[in-house]
Design a protein around this motif. Structure first.
Motif, mmCIF file in Angstrom:
data_model
loop_
_atom_site.group_PDB
_atom_site.id
_atom_site.type_symbol
_atom_site.label_atom_id
_atom_site.label_comp_id
_atom_site.label_asym_id
_atom_site.label_seq_id
_atom_site.Cartn_x
_atom_site.Cartn_y
_atom_site.Cartn_z
ATOM 1 N N LEU B 13 -23.636 -6.159 -1.165
ATOM 2 C CA LEU B 13 -24.038 -5.295 -2.285
ATOM 3 C C LEU B 13 -24.216 -6.115 -3.558
ATOM 4 C CD1 LEU B 13 -24.432 -2.357 -2.997
ATOM 5 C CD2 LEU B 13 -21.972 -2.024 -2.812
ATOM 6 N N ASP B 14 -23.490 -7.211 -3.675
ATOM 7 C CA ASP B 14 -23.629 -8.070 -4.861
ATOM 8 C C ASP B 14 -24.542 -9.275 -4.609
ATOM 9 O OD1 ASP B 14 -21.520 -8.871 -3.215
ATOM 10 O OD2 ASP B 14 -20.125 -9.327 -4.844
ATOM 11 N N THR B 137 -28.714 -4.141 3.241
ATOM 12 C CA THR B 137 -27.549 -4.285 2.364
ATOM 13 C C THR B 137 -26.281 -3.840 3.075
ATOM 14 O OG1 THR B 137 -28.918 -3.924 0.410
ATOM 15 C CG2 THR B 137 -26.549 -3.639 0.135
ATOM 16 N N PRO B 139 -22.617 -2.750 2.678
ATOM 17 C CA PRO B 139 -21.938 -2.178 1.509
ATOM 18 C C PRO B 139 -20.573 -2.826 1.226
ATOM 19 C CG PRO B 139 -22.613 -0.468 3.067
ATOM 20 C CD PRO B 139 -22.711 -1.789 3.766
ATOM 21 N N ILE B 140 -20.603 -4.076 0.848
ATOM 22 C CA ILE B 140 -19.375 -4.777 0.492
ATOM 23 C C ILE B 140 -19.650 -5.622 -0.750
ATOM 24 C CG2 ILE B 140 -19.923 -6.722 2.037
ATOM 25 C CD1 ILE B 140 -16.926 -7.038 2.577
ATOM 26 N N LEU B 141 -18.699 -5.641 -1.658
ATOM 27 C CA LEU B 141 -18.770 -6.584 -2.775
ATOM 28 C C LEU B 141 -17.983 -7.814 -2.369
ATOM 29 C CD1 LEU B 141 -18.218 -4.321 -5.940
ATOM 30 C CD2 LEU B 141 -20.365 -5.234 -5.057
ATOM 31 N N LEU B 142 -18.664 -8.930 -2.187
ATOM 32 C CA LEU B 142 -17.967 -10.160 -1.778
ATOM 33 C C LEU B 142 -17.311 -10.848 -2.971
ATOM 34 C CD1 LEU B 142 -20.501 -11.664 0.810
ATOM 35 C CD2 LEU B 142 -18.293 -10.570 1.287
ATOM 36 N N GLY B 143 -17.891 -10.653 -4.144
ATOM 37 C CA GLY B 143 -17.276 -11.235 -5.345
ATOM 38 C C GLY B 143 -17.504 -12.725 -5.500
ATOM 39 N N PRO B 171 -28.189 0.590 4.529
ATOM 40 C CA PRO B 171 -29.566 0.783 4.052
ATOM 41 C C PRO B 171 -30.395 -0.497 4.170
ATOM 42 C CG PRO B 171 -28.067 0.604 2.177
ATOM 43 C CD PRO B 171 -27.214 0.534 3.422
#
Lengths: 180, 180
Positions: B13-14, B137, B139-143, B171
């Motif tokens: 997501l990021d 995408t 849906p995870i923010l890996l940071g 998606p």
């Protein structure tokens, strides 16, 4: 009422919320003759209060339009000393830790918070205090600018909730935090 | 046949394509019991050849599975001196400028190219040589990690083409370059 901290924001395809010059002009690059709001009013109708950082506050103040919010606005800043007189009845200046801030705002009866601005959203995510994100993607690669997302110590899982396409050109996806 | 340079890739997501440790484990965080390919086979069926960088090549070599490509693979690297013997009949080592590389590959009759790997995709985008992007995408923010997109001198406009949701959770959006 359930407490929710929500993001509703548009990014470029490469994840920027402002371009290299701090401009938002690219947000309006898709023709929108009927000025559809892409879900903004329905989102605001279930929002009790708004939390934004100084940069977003000053950006909104600079818009050539009346103050756009009918809900209480909390401006989170460690550097802003005071709110200009003309906005004093509209916004409250706050600072301190994010969890304490959320508790304070919740204690005033505002439970469904709209968290806005890159730095503020990133601060909330670092504390794992974002529950929902509605992200509208403008199909442009800006190639630089202010990022929506920032560094995190650990990954955060989200879950896909729904998607829409506005104007046949602009996808919008809703995600919710998946806490195990 | 029309020449197209296409991206088919999954990001967090990021916007990362590998996490801070270079791992791709998060790609498989969504349960996929029937091992659906999320459009990969249909995409490959209209691909003539693959262009990837050294990192992607070495990642694929490290997968615990047979060589996965039935199409010619060009590995773009300025540092790799030679291709290991076991891959010599499968891949060709190339370097030099991206436009010259594309011309060379096109001249061999390969017109629909799958451009893979962050550095290679970024190099193609810097030359405005990407026509289509199919972005899935997770849906995870890996940071943090390796970014799909990089800096550009000027913005590049794309156009939304279509969207799908796989497994009710993932998606995937197809964009095409909008050249005025």
């Amino acid at each position: 009422m359930e407490k929710r901290n929500r993001v509703f924001i548009a990014t470029s395809l490469d994840g920027y919320i402002a371009d290299k010059n701090g401009s938002l002009d690219w947000l309006f690059s898709i023709p929108n003759p009927d000025q559809i709001d892409m879900g903004y009013e329905p989102f605001m109708s279930v929002t009790d209060a708004i939390v934004m950082g100084r940069v977003t506050f000053e950006t909104v103040c600079g818009f050539d339009c009346p103050w756009p919010y009918s809900k209480p606005v909390f401006v989170l800043s460690g550097t802003l000393k005071s709110i200009p007189d003309e906005y004093k009845d509209k916004v409250e200046l706050v600072n301190g830790s994010i969890p304490e801030l959320v508790n304070m705002i919740n204690s005033k009866g505002y439970h469904r918070l709209y968290i806005d601005g890159g730095t503020t959203i990133q601060s909330f995510l670092k504390e794992d205090l974002i529950d929902d994100m509605i992200i509208t993607t403008i199909p442009i690669l800006l190639g630089g600018g202010s990022s929506l997302f920032g560094d995190l110590v650990s990954p955060l899982n989200f879950e896909f909730v729904s998607s829409k396409v506005y104007l046949d050109k602009v996808p919008q996806i809703c995600y919710t935090r998946k806490r195990d």
